[in-house]
Design a protein around this motif. Structure first.
Motif, PDB file in Angstrom:
ATOM      1  N   VAL A 430       0.852  -1.184   0.000  1.00 19.88           N
ATOM      2  CA  VAL A 430       0.000   0.000   0.000  1.00 19.88           C
ATOM      3  C   VAL A 430       0.891   1.238   0.000  1.00 19.88           C
ATOM      4  CG1 VAL A 430      -1.901   1.221   1.109  1.00 19.88           C
ATOM      5  CG2 VAL A 430      -1.704  -1.271   1.350  1.00 19.88           C
ATOM      6  N   SER A 445       0.004  -4.598   3.955  1.00 18.37           N
ATOM      7  CA  SER A 445      -1.204  -4.884   4.716  1.00 18.37           C
ATOM      8  C   SER A 445      -0.988  -6.124   5.586  1.00 18.37           C
ATOM      9  CB  SER A 445      -2.391  -5.108   3.776  1.00 18.37           C
ATOM     10  OG  SER A 445      -2.162  -6.217   2.939  1.00 18.37           O
ATOM     11  N   ALA A 465      -2.995   0.440  -3.859  1.00 20.96           N
ATOM     12  CA  ALA A 465      -2.378  -0.819  -3.429  1.00 20.96           C
ATOM     13  C   ALA A 465      -2.003  -1.652  -4.643  1.00 20.96           C
ATOM     14  CB  ALA A 465      -3.329  -1.606  -2.526  1.00 20.96           C
TER      15      ALA A 465
END
Length: 516
Positions: A430, A445, A465
């Motif tokens: 991300v 993440s 992302a």
């Protein structure tokens, strides 16, 4: 009934033991391509103060027990695959299950280096570069060297998917008018003639030949002097192209040792260069670093009588303050540490300073260069509000010391920072970046797909992302800007707490060409 309740209350009041604080990590290693389990994988769990290993079973399953709470890097290694790692944060007593590490098959390039007659040159060296074209520019993402065997052969394993270029050269040749020069695969002395080698996951390309070229070369000779004493000794100089090619290593192709104050570069092609000191060079005192930046042009003749002046580097002082904090406030603050990344000067270790309790810091021995400021360990809930160098506000944390004069860096922090959090697919990259392309923030993440960015300044941001993408590519603004239309845009105020949805770029982008 009363006795049972009394027993329950007594148990609840028992002290928490050290064993209750211990954690476990359980998971498996699988192939990213097929999802099949990978047995015999070696797992490593490490932090600043801890390192332990485990070997997965035939189904790729592994277990770490008795782990202290804290922040770790969990990595997986298996023959024929690229190493895969992921950050892991463990709270006291946490039992982390179903951690999946996805491994990618390695790429391999092999071949040999030969002379103009096709005979092997085992004394040559080979450098590989993984690069990508972003807009009009070629950007090198990483590079390294490869050893040659007695037959001039080389093998380059552990290659990520991407586009590669090879360059061979031969050091320590006798000084002759025509000599072997750095040659790009298959046989070009100019970067523009280099042929790319595309490596997909698990692809092996063998039997390549780099045929070294000869060209007319010249000598650059002169003296290195210390501005405060006499001639320098035990200093190493580098001859670097004035116009840096992304297909050249950062430390150039030619080096020369200063002996009795004299240096000599041999077998130099015509062109524009800059003479700089190599990392670790020292003045006569052996403790003061030595720096220089001397432009020179080599035409169709030797260059003699060059005088290069070396200095001991610059000093930078600084102060970090907190907005709204009274100078009489004696409450201790853990200030962030300061790192200065040189933009042009080749350095293996970026200058670094720990901040004193009063917010002051000092960095010595800096080369005359432009710098990118990095702060590590911002106090929770704070952000960088303003940075000034020499009384002038600087943009994006970059400031200029190329004049050869040091100065003062004033950094103002502010409380009430913004925060961004959300949920996406587990284990993806991300990226959060400012609209003005100020240095970005990145995170992976978590297992449950959650992510969080803290200590953010007010401003306009984009967030996106990527799955199985290359972190080196994501760090390049021009690459991210290709996906600007898919990015989520947000405006942060002081104290904002934003729960955002994030678009996921799937398909494992490994090269910018795939993003067009």
């Amino acid at each position: 009934m009363f006795a049972v309740l009394l027993l329950a209350l007594s148990l609840a009041q028992l002290p928490v033991t050290a064993a209750d604080q211990k954690c476990t990590i359980q998971g498996s290693a699988v192939s990213v391509a097929t999802g099949a389990p990978l047995g015999k994988t070696t797992l490593t769990l490490k932090s600043e103060n801890h390192r332990s290993t485990a070997v997965g079973d035939a189904q790729g399953k592994f277990l770490f027990e008795g782990v202290e709470p804290g922040e770790y890097i969990l990595s997986a290694d298996r023959y024929g695959y690229l190493q895969q790692g992921t950050p892991v944060t463990l709270d006291a007593g946490q039992h982390l299950k179903d951690v999946v590490l996805k491994l990618t098959l390695q790429g391999v390039i092999s071949g040999r280096v030969t002379d103009e007659d096709g005979d092997p040159l085992p004394s040559a060296e080979v450098i590989w570069m993984r690069s990508s074209r972003i807009g009009e520019r070629m950007r090198t993402l990483d590079w390294n060297g490869a050893q040659l065997d007695a037959e001039g052969g080389f093998v380059i394993p552990q290659l990520k998917p991407g586009r590669y270029y090879l360059k061979a050269f031969q050091e320590n040749q006798p000084r002759v008018r025509e000599s072997y020069v750095a040659t790009y695969y298959p046989s070009s002395i100019n970067p523009g003639g280099a042929v790319a080698i595309d490596i997909a996951p698990g692809r092996e390309i063998r039997g390549l030949e780099i045929r070294l070229r000869k060209a007319q070369v010249f000598r650059v000779r002169g003296k290195a002097v210390n501005l405060t004493t006499a001639l320098l000794d035990q200093t190493s100089l580098l001859l670097m192209p004035a116009e840096k090619s992304e297909l050249s290593p950062e430390n150039g192709d030619r080096s020369a040792q200063v002996r009795d104050g004299v240096f000599e570069f041999v077998n130099v092609l015509p062109g524009a260069y800059v003479i700089r000191t190599s990392p670790g060079s020292r003045l006569d005192s052996r403790t003061t670093p030595a720096f220089c930046s001397y432009p020179i042009t080599v035409r169709n003749q030797d260059v003699d009588g060059v005088v290069v002046s070396l200095s001991g580097g610059l000093e930078l002082t600084g102060n970090i303050k907190m907005e709204g904090r009274d100078v009489r406030d004696s409450t201790p603050v853990k200030w962030p540490s300061v790192t200065l990344d040189p933009i042009a000067y080749y350095s293996r270790v970026a200058p670094h300073a720990d901040t004193q309790s009063d917010g002051a810091f000092h960095v010595a021995g800096l080369p005359p260069d432009r710098y990118q400021l990095r702060l590590a360990g911002l106090p929770s809930g704070t952000y960088v509000k303003r940075v000034r160098y020499g009384g002038q506000e600087i943009v994006n944390g970059q400031f200029d010391l190329t004049s050869g004069v040091g100065g003062t860096l004033d950094i103002l922090l502010a409380p009430n920072a913004a925060e961004v959090f959300g949920n996406t697919t587990a284990g993806v990259q991300v990226a959060l970046w400012r609209k003005d392309n100020e240095p970005s923030k990145f995170t992976g993440s978590a297992k449950d797909g959650t992510f969080k960015f803290a200590n953010l300044a007010p401003g306009e941001y984009r967030i996106l992302a990527w799955q199985d993408a290359d972190p080196e590519l994501i760090a390049i603004p021009e690459f991210r800007n290709r996906f600007a239309k898919q990015a989520t845009r947000l405006t942060l105020q002081e104290g904002s707490r934003e729960d955002v949805g994030v678009t996921l770029i799937a398909n494992g982008v490994v090269d910018v060409e795939a993003a067009k």
